[in-house]
Scaffold this motif. Sequence first.
Motif, PDB file in Angstrom:
ATOM      1  N   ARG A  99       0.796  -1.202   0.079  1.00 56.82           N
ATOM      2  CA  ARG A  99      -0.038   0.110  -0.079  1.00 56.82           C
ATOM      3  C   ARG A  99       0.730   1.179   0.026  1.00 56.82           C
ATOM      4  O   ARG A  99       0.537   2.307  -0.637  1.00 56.82           O
ATOM      5  CB  ARG A  99      -0.933   0.080   1.179  1.00 56.82           C
ATOM      6  CG  ARG A  99      -1.893   1.297   1.241  1.00 56.82           C
ATOM      7  CD  ARG A  99      -3.202   1.131   1.950  1.00 56.82           C
ATOM      8  NE  ARG A  99      -3.033   0.097   3.019  1.00 56.82           N
ATOM      9  CZ  ARG A  99      -3.943  -0.239   3.989  1.00 56.82           C
ATOM     10  NH1 ARG A  99      -5.470   0.136   3.647  1.00 56.82           N
ATOM     11  NH2 ARG A  99      -3.853  -0.825   5.027  1.00 56.82           N
ATOM     12  N   GLN A 110      -6.669  -1.635  -4.527  1.00 58.88           N
ATOM     13  CA  GLN A 110      -8.131  -1.852  -5.124  1.00 58.88           C
ATOM     14  C   GLN A 110      -8.388  -3.407  -4.560  1.00 58.88           C
ATOM     15  O   GLN A 110      -9.520  -3.469  -4.189  1.00 58.88           O
ATOM     16  CB  GLN A 110      -8.070  -2.410  -6.741  1.00 58.88           C
ATOM     17  CG  GLN A 110      -9.219  -2.993  -7.263  1.00 58.88           C
ATOM     18  CD  GLN A 110      -8.881  -3.448  -8.690  1.00 58.88           C
ATOM     19  OE1 GLN A 110      -9.489  -2.712  -9.655  1.00 58.88           O
ATOM     20  NE2 GLN A 110      -8.493  -4.611  -8.828  1.00 58.88           N
ATOM     21  N   HIS A 111      -7.387  -4.281  -4.075  1.00 60.23           N
ATOM     22  CA  HIS A 111      -7.611  -5.644  -3.689  1.00 60.23           C
ATOM     23  C   HIS A 111      -6.639  -6.348  -2.814  1.00 60.23           C
ATOM     24  O   HIS A 111      -5.561  -5.815  -3.066  1.00 60.23           O
ATOM     25  CB  HIS A 111      -8.409  -6.498  -4.706  1.00 60.23           C
ATOM     26  CG  HIS A 111      -7.495  -7.139  -5.512  1.00 60.23           C
ATOM     27  ND1 HIS A 111      -6.935  -6.253  -6.683  1.00 60.23           N
ATOM     28  CD2 HIS A 111      -6.573  -8.003  -5.636  1.00 60.23           C
ATOM     29  CE1 HIS A 111      -5.976  -6.843  -7.519  1.00 60.23           C
ATOM     30  NE2 HIS A 111      -5.917  -8.031  -6.870  1.00 60.23           N
ATOM     31  N   ALA A 143     -11.562  -2.051  -0.318  1.00 59.08           N
ATOM     32  CA  ALA A 143     -10.604  -2.987  -1.120  1.00 59.08           C
ATOM     33  C   ALA A 143     -11.247  -4.256  -1.213  1.00 59.08           C
ATOM     34  O   ALA A 143     -11.682  -5.171   0.047  1.00 59.08           O
ATOM     35  CB  ALA A 143      -9.247  -2.802  -0.459  1.00 59.08           C
ATOM     36  N   SER A 253     -12.567  -3.345  -9.718  1.00 55.89           N
ATOM     37  CA  SER A 253     -13.275  -2.376  -8.878  1.00 55.89           C
ATOM     38  C   SER A 253     -14.526  -1.867  -9.610  1.00 55.89           C
ATOM     39  O   SER A 253     -15.555  -1.270  -8.867  1.00 55.89           O
ATOM     40  CB  SER A 253     -12.577  -1.031  -8.750  1.00 55.89           C
ATOM     41  OG  SER A 253     -12.167  -0.522 -10.119  1.00 55.89           O
TER      42      SER A 253
END
Length: 257
Positions: A99, A110-111, A143, A253
């Motif tokens: 991150r 996003q995930h 996320a 997303s």
Amino acid sequence: MKTAVDINCDMGEAFGRWRIGDASDADLMAEISSANIATGFHAGDPNLIDETVRLACSHGVGIGAHPGYNDLQGFGRRKILGTASELVNDIVYQVGALREFARRHGASLQHVKPHGALYMEMAGNPELARLFVDYMRKTAPNAAIFCMGGSVTDQVAREAGHPVIREFYADRDYDDSGSIVFVRDAGRPDPAAIAKKVLRACTEGRVRTVAGNDIDIAFESICFHSDTLGAHDIVKTMRKALIEAGIRIVPASELIA
């Protein structure tokens, strides 16, 4: 019949000068919509994480953390014994690293998709899944969690109201329970056969198992692996078949309900 799907791939799975597979991340990144970026425990290092995040940003690809067991030698495909709390702390550490690199390049997370043996352990371990989902709810509520549909991870996340993206594995086989059959060496699959399998899953919601039976399969994202031999031909052939069938390729997303 699906009108849109995500294509995700495990990326940045190297270490220092050592590389695996026969396709470059740069070639693959141009064909996918979401990237699962190795975070240093099963593969990856700070310079490679930075490089892969930059590459994803330049292609408009959704960025995901791909935390695994602390097992460079075994590429995260061996189960490592530890408490659920210890394993989730390993995940927190790895997601935090990814991150920060994403933030450095003006991107967001996003995930999160656990890797390999950790992914499979969480799929059947309620305690581990609950601790992981609780962590995600507190620190990354928007996320998505990538997982197999119907797995414990999927069930726990949905109960908690956390966004989930279910996966279909293009370059792996399925058993009659709907679980993927993990192998050490997938060989060099036929890209045309994989494209046909993927297209059927998208149009009929069905897949043929290793036992020769057809089962229902629900998913939003199609996964293939960068270390599968012929990965570039696989994703190009698969993508072409989907587009010709009128199915759009979009980041995960855009598929979160």
